[in-house]
Design a protein around this motif. Structure first.
Motif, PDB file in Angstrom:
ATOM      1  N   VAL A  32       0.842  -1.192   0.000  1.00  0.00           N
ATOM      2  CA  VAL A  32       0.000   0.000   0.000  1.00  0.00           C
ATOM      3  C   VAL A  32       0.878   1.243   0.000  1.00  0.00           C
ATOM      4  CG1 VAL A  32      -1.615   1.365   1.377  1.00  0.00           C
ATOM      5  CG2 VAL A  32      -1.964  -1.086   1.134  1.00  0.00           C
ATOM      6  N   GLN A  33       0.518   2.190  -0.855  1.00  0.00           N
ATOM      7  CA  GLN A  33       1.204   3.481  -0.839  1.00  0.00           C
ATOM      8  C   GLN A  33       0.619   4.283   0.320  1.00  0.00           C
ATOM      9  OE1 GLN A  33       1.466   5.304  -4.655  1.00  0.00           O
ATOM     10  NE2 GLN A  33       2.179   7.279  -3.871  1.00  0.00           N
ATOM     11  N   ALA A  34       1.385   4.430   1.385  1.00  0.00           N
ATOM     12  CA  ALA A  34       0.838   4.892   2.659  1.00  0.00           C
ATOM     13  C   ALA A  34       1.266   6.314   2.998  1.00  0.00           C
ATOM     14  CB  ALA A  34       1.265   3.948   3.779  1.00  0.00           C
ATOM     15  N   ALA A  35       0.527   6.894   3.922  1.00  0.00           N
ATOM     16  CA  ALA A  35       0.837   8.199   4.504  1.00  0.00           C
ATOM     17  C   ALA A  35       0.449   8.142   5.970  1.00  0.00           C
ATOM     18  CB  ALA A  35       0.085   9.306   3.784  1.00  0.00           C
ATOM     19  N   ALA A  36       0.819   9.127   6.721  1.00  0.00           N
ATOM     20  CA  ALA A  36       0.492   9.169   8.140  1.00  0.00           C
ATOM     21  C   ALA A  36      -1.031   9.207   8.312  1.00  0.00           C
ATOM     22  CB  ALA A  36       1.132  10.389   8.799  1.00  0.00           C
ATOM     23  N   PHE A  37      -1.533   8.373   9.234  1.00  0.00           N
ATOM     24  CA  PHE A  37      -2.981   8.280   9.439  1.00  0.00           C
ATOM     25  C   PHE A  37      -3.489   9.476  10.227  1.00  0.00           C
ATOM     26  CE2 PHE A  37      -6.532   6.956  12.213  1.00  0.00           C
ATOM     27  CZ  PHE A  37      -7.476   6.711  11.217  1.00  0.00           C
ATOM     28  N   GLN A  38      -4.658   9.958   9.793  1.00  0.00           N
ATOM     29  CA  GLN A  38      -5.372  10.982  10.540  1.00  0.00           C
ATOM     30  C   GLN A  38      -6.788  10.471  10.803  1.00  0.00           C
ATOM     31  OE1 GLN A  38      -5.120  15.010   8.980  1.00  0.00           O
ATOM     32  NE2 GLN A  38      -3.171  14.544   7.935  1.00  0.00           N
ATOM     33  N   GLU A  39      -7.325  10.782  11.954  1.00  0.00           N
ATOM     34  CA  GLU A  39      -8.625  10.244  12.343  1.00  0.00           C
ATOM     35  C   GLU A  39      -9.728  10.621  11.344  1.00  0.00           C
ATOM     36  OE1 GLU A  39     -11.065   7.807  14.258  1.00  0.00           O
ATOM     37  OE2 GLU A  39      -8.940   8.081  14.762  1.00  0.00           O
ATOM     38  N   SER A  40      -9.574  11.753  10.700  1.00  0.00           N
ATOM     39  CA  SER A  40     -10.588  12.192   9.742  1.00  0.00           C
ATOM     40  C   SER A  40     -10.641  11.291   8.506  1.00  0.00           C
ATOM     41  CB  SER A  40     -10.311  13.640   9.303  1.00  0.00           C
ATOM     42  OG  SER A  40      -9.026  13.746   8.708  1.00  0.00           O
ATOM     43  N   TYR A  41      -9.597  10.473   8.295  1.00  0.00           N
ATOM     44  CA  TYR A  41      -9.576   9.571   7.142  1.00  0.00           C
ATOM     45  C   TYR A  41     -10.517   8.380   7.322  1.00  0.00           C
ATOM     46  CZ  TYR A  41      -5.180  11.886   5.735  1.00  0.00           C
ATOM     47  OH  TYR A  41      -4.222  12.786   5.358  1.00  0.00           O
ATOM     48  N   ARG A  42     -10.795   8.013   8.582  1.00  0.00           N
ATOM     49  CA  ARG A  42     -11.402   6.721   8.881  1.00  0.00           C
ATOM     50  C   ARG A  42     -12.719   6.476   8.142  1.00  0.00           C
ATOM     51  NH1 ARG A  42     -10.435   3.272  13.226  1.00  0.00           N
ATOM     52  NH2 ARG A  42      -9.218   4.895  14.270  1.00  0.00           N
ATOM     53  N   MET A  50      -0.691  -0.800  10.351  1.00  0.00           N
ATOM     54  CA  MET A  50       0.386  -0.843  11.341  1.00  0.00           C
ATOM     55  C   MET A  50       1.260   0.412  11.256  1.00  0.00           C
ATOM     56  SD  MET A  50       3.070  -3.587   9.646  1.00  0.00           S
ATOM     57  CE  MET A  50       2.051  -4.990  10.036  1.00  0.00           C
ATOM     58  N   TYR A  51       1.892   0.708  12.360  1.00  0.00           N
ATOM     59  CA  TYR A  51       2.809   1.858  12.473  1.00  0.00           C
ATOM     60  C   TYR A  51       2.111   3.195  12.243  1.00  0.00           C
ATOM     61  CZ  TYR A  51       6.025  -2.062  11.889  1.00  0.00           C
ATOM     62  OH  TYR A  51       6.656  -3.281  12.015  1.00  0.00           O
ATOM     63  N   ASN A  52       0.785   3.226  12.503  1.00  0.00           N
ATOM     64  CA  ASN A  52       0.022   4.467  12.434  1.00  0.00           C
ATOM     65  C   ASN A  52       0.076   5.113  11.049  1.00  0.00           C
ATOM     66  OD1 ASN A  52      -1.746   6.286  13.721  1.00  0.00           O
ATOM     67  ND2 ASN A  52      -0.088   7.782  13.924  1.00  0.00           N
ATOM     68  N   VAL A  53       0.020   4.288  10.033  1.00  0.00           N
ATOM     69  CA  VAL A  53      -0.072   4.817   8.670  1.00  0.00           C
ATOM     70  C   VAL A  53      -1.400   4.373   8.070  1.00  0.00           C
ATOM     71  CG1 VAL A  53       2.428   4.799   8.343  1.00  0.00           C
ATOM     72  CG2 VAL A  53       1.069   2.827   7.610  1.00  0.00           C
ATOM     73  N   SER A  54      -1.745   4.953   6.942  1.00  0.00           N
ATOM     74  CA  SER A  54      -2.979   4.596   6.258  1.00  0.00           C
ATOM     75  C   SER A  54      -2.758   4.683   4.754  1.00  0.00           C
ATOM     76  CB  SER A  54      -4.115   5.537   6.657  1.00  0.00           C
ATOM     77  OG  SER A  54      -5.271   5.273   5.882  1.00  0.00           O
ATOM     78  N   GLY A  55      -3.440   3.803   4.037  1.00  0.00           N
ATOM     79  CA  GLY A  55      -3.491   3.950   2.600  1.00  0.00           C
ATOM     80  C   GLY A  55      -4.659   4.853   2.237  1.00  0.00           C
ATOM     81  N   THR A  56      -4.808   5.146   0.979  1.00  0.00           N
ATOM     82  CA  THR A  56      -5.896   6.000   0.506  1.00  0.00           C
ATOM     83  C   THR A  56      -6.787   5.214  -0.442  1.00  0.00           C
ATOM     84  OG1 THR A  56      -4.472   7.956   0.665  1.00  0.00           O
ATOM     85  CG2 THR A  56      -6.445   8.155  -0.688  1.00  0.00           C
ATOM     86  N   LEU A  57      -8.096   5.417  -0.319  1.00  0.00           N
ATOM     87  CA  LEU A  57      -9.035   4.785  -1.226  1.00  0.00           C
ATOM     88  C   LEU A  57      -8.588   5.001  -2.673  1.00  0.00           C
ATOM     89  CD1 LEU A  57     -11.813   3.556  -2.045  1.00  0.00           C
ATOM     90  CD2 LEU A  57     -12.724   5.883  -1.886  1.00  0.00           C
ATOM     91  N   HIS A  58      -8.542   3.919  -3.442  1.00  0.00           N
ATOM     92  CA  HIS A  58      -8.135   4.032  -4.836  1.00  0.00           C
ATOM     93  C   HIS A  58      -8.784   2.905  -5.632  1.00  0.00           C
ATOM     94  CE1 HIS A  58      -5.242   1.336  -2.859  1.00  0.00           C
ATOM     95  NE2 HIS A  58      -5.121   0.730  -4.029  1.00  0.00           N
ATOM     96  N   THR A  59      -8.602   2.944  -6.927  1.00  0.00           N
ATOM     97  CA  THR A  59      -9.173   1.924  -7.807  1.00  0.00           C
ATOM     98  C   THR A  59      -8.064   1.167  -8.524  1.00  0.00           C
ATOM     99  OG1 THR A  59      -9.350   3.466  -9.671  1.00  0.00           O
ATOM    100  CG2 THR A  59     -11.271   3.245  -8.222  1.00  0.00           C
ATOM    101  N   HIS A  60      -8.381  -0.067  -8.879  1.00  0.00           N
ATOM    102  CA  HIS A  60      -7.557  -0.850  -9.801  1.00  0.00           C
ATOM    103  C   HIS A  60      -8.457  -1.179 -10.989  1.00  0.00           C
ATOM    104  CE1 HIS A  60      -4.191  -1.666  -6.986  1.00  0.00           C
ATOM    105  NE2 HIS A  60      -5.147  -1.623  -6.057  1.00  0.00           N
TER     106      HIS A  60
END
Length: 296
Positions: A32-42, A50-60
């Motif tokens: 996953v291409q990740a960035a730092a997680f923010q609660e507003s992303y949820r 893991m490690y407090n990161v998040s991916g972003t909704l995307h399409t394949h």
């Protein structure tokens, strides 16, 4: 075959069945291409990994150009429109029944459509001049597996760069210079891409022509905890199928001869070997193996 594109891996298989079916199957995996997680992303873009990161909704989304030559290059597209009809229930009332309206496309724009659950369609590429024993045009059904459409508003200029997501099925005349439905350079100028499948749909006559079809398959990837450290392949299967449609006279499985009959008289190994030799298939008895599908 495994194709590595940036941080993702696409595992592709081509399955060929004894009944003439061909399936293209692709599963996605990778990082996953990740960035730092923010609660507003949820509740909008992705869940924490893991490690407090998040991916972003995307399409394949994968798109294919499929060149089917059914008994030659003079082909047509017969779209079966699924409908509900009415019938007499025999007691003075009515019942609803499933039926279809088969319509052969005369022009390219008639063949292009976006999949809708309320108006299902089954597209079939046929040769109107090649019939099976029952008078039906021989053909192949194009079964769409998981088509994905662009949700951007109609008329949005930058949607042209995603022309392969506008239709789940389209058919055009074959031209060698129309080899791809998109280009890697299109992402730099989405409103004026160098290549877009929408440019190929210019309402040319398509009946009894050298026809190609354009299909896509895709998914929305909502990153979740199970996507770390590597995204799962479970449920991430894309592709399409080409299935015989009135191509033969009966199920080709009736001609399968890969069997060995062993009776209770085969009590010793040499006897079993002899029985196996006696039961070896004779290709003279298997018509399509001996003479090809046209003779089936």
């Amino acid at each position: 075959m495994v194709s590595e594109i940036n941080n993702y891996d696409y595992i592709a298989d081509l399955l060929l069945s004894n009944d003439g079916m061909a399936e293209v199957r692709v599963v996605t995996s990778g990082y996953v291409q990740a960035a730092a997680f923010q609660e507003s992303y949820r509740n909008s873009f992705g869940y924490p990994l893991m490690y407090n990161v998040s991916g972003t909704l995307h399409t394949h989304v994968l798109a294919w150009k499929v060149d089917l030559d059914i008994g030659g290059t003079s082909n047509s597209v017969n779209i079966h429109h699924m409908k509900i009809g009415e019938a007499d229930d025999g007691a003075g009332g009515k019942i609803y029944i499933n039926q279809y309206e088969a319509k052969i496309c005369e022009r390219e724009n008639e063949c292009a459509y976006a999949t809708s659950m309320s108006t299902p369609k089954i597209p079939v590429v046929i040769n109107e001049n090649k019939k099976n024993a029952f008078g039906s045009a021989r053909g192949y059904k194009v079964q769409l597996n998981r088509p994905l459409l662009n949700l951007e508003p109609a008329g949005y200029p930058r949607s042209k760069g995603l022309g392969f997501m506008r239709y789940s099925f389209a058919a055009t005349k074959q031209y060698d210079n129309e080899a791809h439905s998109s280009s890697v350079y299109g992402q730099a100028r989405l409103s004026n891409p160098s290549t877009s499948v929408t440019d190929y749909l210019n309402d040319e006559s398509i009946r009894n022509q050298d026809v190609v079809v354009w299909v896509n398959s895709g998914l929305y990837h909502v990153p979740v905890a199970e996507d770390a450290p590597v995204t799962t392949t479970t449920g991430n299967m894309l592709g399409f199928m080409l299935i015989p449609f009135n191509w033969a006279q009966e199920s080709p499985a009736t001609d399968m001869a890969d069997m060995i009959q062993i009776t209770n008289t085969n009590k010793v190994v040499p006897a079993i070997k002899k029985a196996a030799a006696l039961c070896a298939p004779s290709y003279q008895d298997v018509q399509f193996l001996n003479d090809g599908w046209e003779a089936a």
